[in-house]
Motif scaffolding. Structure first.
Motif, PDB file in Angstrom:
ATOM      1  N   GLU A  20       0.837  -1.209   0.000  1.00  0.00           N
ATOM      2  CA  GLU A  20       0.000   0.000   0.000  1.00  0.00           C
ATOM      3  C   GLU A  20       0.864   1.247   0.000  1.00  0.00           C
ATOM      4  O   GLU A  20       0.618   2.190  -0.756  1.00  0.00           O
ATOM      5  CB  GLU A  20      -0.898   0.022   1.257  1.00  0.00           C
ATOM      6  N   LYS A  21       1.902   1.241   0.812  1.00  0.00           N
ATOM      7  CA  LYS A  21       2.798   2.396   0.902  1.00  0.00           C
ATOM      8  C   LYS A  21       3.511   2.597  -0.426  1.00  0.00           C
ATOM      9  O   LYS A  21       3.648   3.732  -0.915  1.00  0.00           O
ATOM     10  CB  LYS A  21       3.823   2.152   2.018  1.00  0.00           C
ATOM     11  N   ASN A  23       2.455   1.655  -3.445  1.00  0.00           N
ATOM     12  CA  ASN A  23       1.502   2.126  -4.459  1.00  0.00           C
ATOM     13  C   ASN A  23       1.383   3.644  -4.439  1.00  0.00           C
ATOM     14  O   ASN A  23       1.273   4.268  -5.482  1.00  0.00           O
ATOM     15  CB  ASN A  23       0.117   1.516  -4.218  1.00  0.00           C
ATOM     16  N   LYS A  24       1.420   4.227  -3.230  1.00  0.00           N
ATOM     17  CA  LYS A  24       1.315   5.682  -3.127  1.00  0.00           C
ATOM     18  C   LYS A  24       2.505   6.367  -3.791  1.00  0.00           C
ATOM     19  O   LYS A  24       2.365   7.431  -4.384  1.00  0.00           O
ATOM     20  CB  LYS A  24       1.269   6.103  -1.645  1.00  0.00           C
ATOM     21  N   ASN A  25       3.725   5.751  -3.695  1.00  0.00           N
ATOM     22  CA  ASN A  25       4.940   6.409  -4.225  1.00  0.00           C
ATOM     23  C   ASN A  25       5.432   5.760  -5.525  1.00  0.00           C
ATOM     24  O   ASN A  25       6.599   5.858  -5.870  1.00  0.00           O
ATOM     25  CB  ASN A  25       6.073   6.339  -3.178  1.00  0.00           C
ATOM     26  N   LYS A  26       4.541   5.043  -6.193  1.00  0.00           N
ATOM     27  CA  LYS A  26       4.930   4.258  -7.390  1.00  0.00           C
ATOM     28  C   LYS A  26       5.672   5.107  -8.438  1.00  0.00           C
ATOM     29  O   LYS A  26       6.638   4.646  -9.041  1.00  0.00           O
ATOM     30  CB  LYS A  26       3.680   3.639  -8.010  1.00  0.00           C
ATOM     31  N   SER A  27       5.218   6.310  -8.618  1.00  0.00           N
ATOM     32  CA  SER A  27       5.763   7.176  -9.677  1.00  0.00           C
ATOM     33  C   SER A  27       7.279   7.372  -9.538  1.00  0.00           C
ATOM     34  O   SER A  27       7.973   7.583 -10.518  1.00  0.00           O
ATOM     35  CB  SER A  27       5.052   8.524  -9.648  1.00  0.00           C
ATOM     36  N   ASP A  28       7.786   7.287  -8.283  1.00  0.00           N
ATOM     37  CA  ASP A  28       9.245   7.507  -8.071  1.00  0.00           C
ATOM     38  C   ASP A  28      10.086   6.325  -8.543  1.00  0.00           C
ATOM     39  O   ASP A  28      11.295   6.446  -8.701  1.00  0.00           O
ATOM     40  CB  ASP A  28       9.542   7.719  -6.570  1.00  0.00           C
ATOM     41  N   TYR A  40      11.156  -4.101  -0.231  1.00  0.00           N
ATOM     42  CA  TYR A  40      11.965  -4.605   0.909  1.00  0.00           C
ATOM     43  C   TYR A  40      12.290  -3.491   1.878  1.00  0.00           C
ATOM     44  O   TYR A  40      12.243  -3.649   3.092  1.00  0.00           O
ATOM     45  CB  TYR A  40      13.274  -5.231   0.399  1.00  0.00           C
ATOM     46  N   LYS A  41      12.638  -2.321   1.258  1.00  0.00           N
ATOM     47  CA  LYS A  41      13.045  -1.190   2.105  1.00  0.00           C
ATOM     48  C   LYS A  41      11.889  -0.789   3.023  1.00  0.00           C
ATOM     49  O   LYS A  41      12.042  -0.611   4.246  1.00  0.00           O
ATOM     50  CB  LYS A  41      13.458  -0.017   1.221  1.00  0.00           C
ATOM     51  N   ILE A  42      10.693  -0.692   2.399  1.00  0.00           N
ATOM     52  CA  ILE A  42       9.520  -0.293   3.199  1.00  0.00           C
ATOM     53  C   ILE A  42       9.220  -1.351   4.259  1.00  0.00           C
ATOM     54  O   ILE A  42       8.936  -1.039   5.414  1.00  0.00           O
ATOM     55  CB  ILE A  42       8.307  -0.039   2.287  1.00  0.00           C
ATOM     56  N   GLU A  43       9.360  -2.642   3.834  1.00  0.00           N
ATOM     57  CA  GLU A  43       9.124  -3.722   4.806  1.00  0.00           C
ATOM     58  C   GLU A  43      10.058  -3.572   6.015  1.00  0.00           C
ATOM     59  O   GLU A  43       9.648  -3.693   7.163  1.00  0.00           O
ATOM     60  CB  GLU A  43       9.398  -5.070   4.130  1.00  0.00           C
ATOM     61  N   LEU A  44      11.339  -3.282   5.699  1.00  0.00           N
ATOM     62  CA  LEU A  44      12.330  -3.114   6.772  1.00  0.00           C
ATOM     63  C   LEU A  44      11.991  -1.933   7.676  1.00  0.00           C
ATOM     64  O   LEU A  44      12.085  -2.022   8.912  1.00  0.00           O
ATOM     65  CB  LEU A  44      13.735  -2.907   6.191  1.00  0.00           C
ATOM     66  N   GLU A  45      11.580  -0.837   7.042  1.00  0.00           N
ATOM     67  CA  GLU A  45      11.220   0.341   7.834  1.00  0.00           C
ATOM     68  C   GLU A  45      10.064   0.010   8.777  1.00  0.00           C
ATOM     69  O   GLU A  45      10.053   0.371   9.955  1.00  0.00           O
ATOM     70  CB  GLU A  45      10.814   1.508   6.919  1.00  0.00           C
TER      71      GLU A  45
END
Ligand code: ADP
Length: 431
Positions: A20-21, A23-28, A40-45
């Motif tokens: 979900e997180k 999807n919000k920043n997909k454009s980057d 993975y990075k978001i999962e780790l955070e």
């Protein structure tokens, strides 16, 4: 893994949140690899955040437990298998008035006052460790400043995850107030028991001791009634004397019981006043003469002839008791020698010697006990109270009483008072 496996559920939740997180920043994100890395990075955070939250929760519950441990109303002591203190809570250090650092590594038993209680603690500790059951003992504990208090010590073994000994948890509760109350209660209970004993002893002695003088009084009174002729006057006089002696005997028993009761209740007080020793002795001898059975009484005084400062009424009871005993326990017509001595320092000695039956050596240590009667005195009336009363009263006045005796030779009772400075007599004119 089953459907309800919590680890799998957590992983799925984490992955969903990460997607979900993302999807919000997909454009980057440009490539598929970038996408996977970002995931993975978001999962780790997210994992990190979760860990931080857990750590905070853990810290706050540790703090809660520490507070509970430190400020519990009882002292906590964590001991090793040998009884050495490894940890102590705030209450424990306050109870003993010692800083935590100073007490660590010391043996718990060093806090216990008496050697016998230290030995008891050793058994208590071993039993707690061996049996695994909570042990309890009461003992006096010493504070750092040397004062002591009564503590209830409870110990329980704490085991580790392998079911092996981890430490011994000892708790101390200060029970000094409770102990004091128990002591007070015990003392008044003891007093009550003693008083009841005295009452029942009184009933048994009174019923026994009153019987003879009462029947003598009755017989003599009946005989006096019959003696109507003038020539019976001598016989009448004989019976009057018998009545007087019997009344005296009853009076003596009653005075003894009353005094014993008053002493027991703590009602006897020492009220010293100024009086002259020689005059006092002469009146004591005179007041007891109705007990004299043809005895020859000799009184001598040596030394100073100043006034003394003692409780005259209490001293009269004591001196009379000993003089009456001298009459009672020596044969008719025997010699009774009474001596007083007053030293320059003011100390006084009163000595009363008879030539009577004496006190058997085997009875000497018991003679001042309440209701004790010598084995050679069973056929002479008595309650066994006089000497115990005398000793208590003499002690109350700050004096001492002792005796020397030889069976069938005689007895000397000696009363001593230390230096009694006679207070200046103030002459007051009352208008
Ligand atoms: P009581 O004379 O009523 O028995 P006391 O307390 O005065 O009680 O004396 C206790 C015991 O001490 C007496 O029973 C007697 O055995 C012994 N005793 C006391 N005075 C004398 C004395 N002067 N000579 C011999 N025995 C004595």
């Amino acid at each position: 893994m089953s459907k309800t496996d919590p680890k799998k559920n957590n992983f799925l939740k984490l992955r969903k949140a990460a997607e979900e997180k993302l999807n919000k920043n997909k454009s980057d994100l440009k490539t598929g690899k970038d996408l996977e890395l970002g995931l993975y990075k978001i999962e780790l955070e997210l994992q990190n955040e979760e860990l931080l939250r857990t750590q905070q929760n853990l810290l706050s519950s540790i703090n809660e437990y520490t507070e509970l441990f430190e400020y519990a109303p009882i002292g906590y002591f964590i001991l090793d298998v040998n009884g050495v203190i490894l940890k102590i809570n705030e209450t424990g250090s306050k109870q003993l008035g010692i800083s935590k650092t100073k007490i660590l590594k010391k043996y718990f038993s060093t806090l216990i006052k008496h050697k016998s209680c230290q030995d008891r603690f050793y058994l208590h500790k071993n039993l707690a460790i061996e049996s695994g059951k909570k042990q309890q003992m009461e003992c006096k504990l010493i504070r750092h400043n040397g004062t002591a208090f009564y503590g209830l010590v409870e110990s329980i073994k704490v085991k580790d995850e392998h079911n092996k000994f981890k430490f011994l948890l000892c708790t101390i509760v200060d029970i000094s107030t409770q102990k004091k109350q128990e002591e007070l209660l015990g003392n008044s209970l003891k007093k009550e028991i003693k008083l009841n004993e005295l009452k029942s002893q009184f009933i048994s002695i009174a019923s026994h001791e009153f019987r003879t003088p009462l029947s003598t009084i009755l017989t003599s009174a009946e005989l006096i009634e019959r003696y109507t002729k003038k020539e019976d006057e001598e016989k009448k006089q004989k019976h009057y004397t018998k009545i007087k002696t019997s009344v005296n005997r009853i009076k003596e028993i009653l005075i003894d019981f009353l005094s014993a009761d008053q002493i027991q209740k703590g009602n006897k007080k020492n009220n010293p006043k100024i009086f002259n020793l020689v005059d006092f002795m002469e009146s004591a001898i005179d007041e007891t003469k109705s007990f004299n059975e043809l005895h020859s009484v000799k009184y001598t005084h040596t030394g100073e002839k100043q006034n003394v400062f003692l409780d005259e009424t209490l001293l009269k009871t004591c001196v009379s008791n000993i003089i009456i005993n001298a009459y009672k326990y020596s044969p008719k017509g025997g010699n009774i020698n009474i001596k007083t001595e007053q030293k320059k320092s003011g100390s006084i000695v009163i000595e009363i010697t008879d030539e009577g039956i004496g006190i058997p050596a085997s009875n000497e240590s018991n003679i001042f006990e309440q209701f004790f009667r010598g084995k050679n005195a069973s056929n002479i009336p008595g309650t066994g109270l006089g000497l115990s009363i005398t000793k208590k009263l003499i002690n109350l006045m700050g004096g001492e009483i002792s005796f020397k005796s030889k069976e069938n030779i005689g007895t000397t009772f000696t009363i001593r008072f230390g230096t009694k400075i006679e207070p200046k007599r103030e002459i007051k004119t009352v208008k």
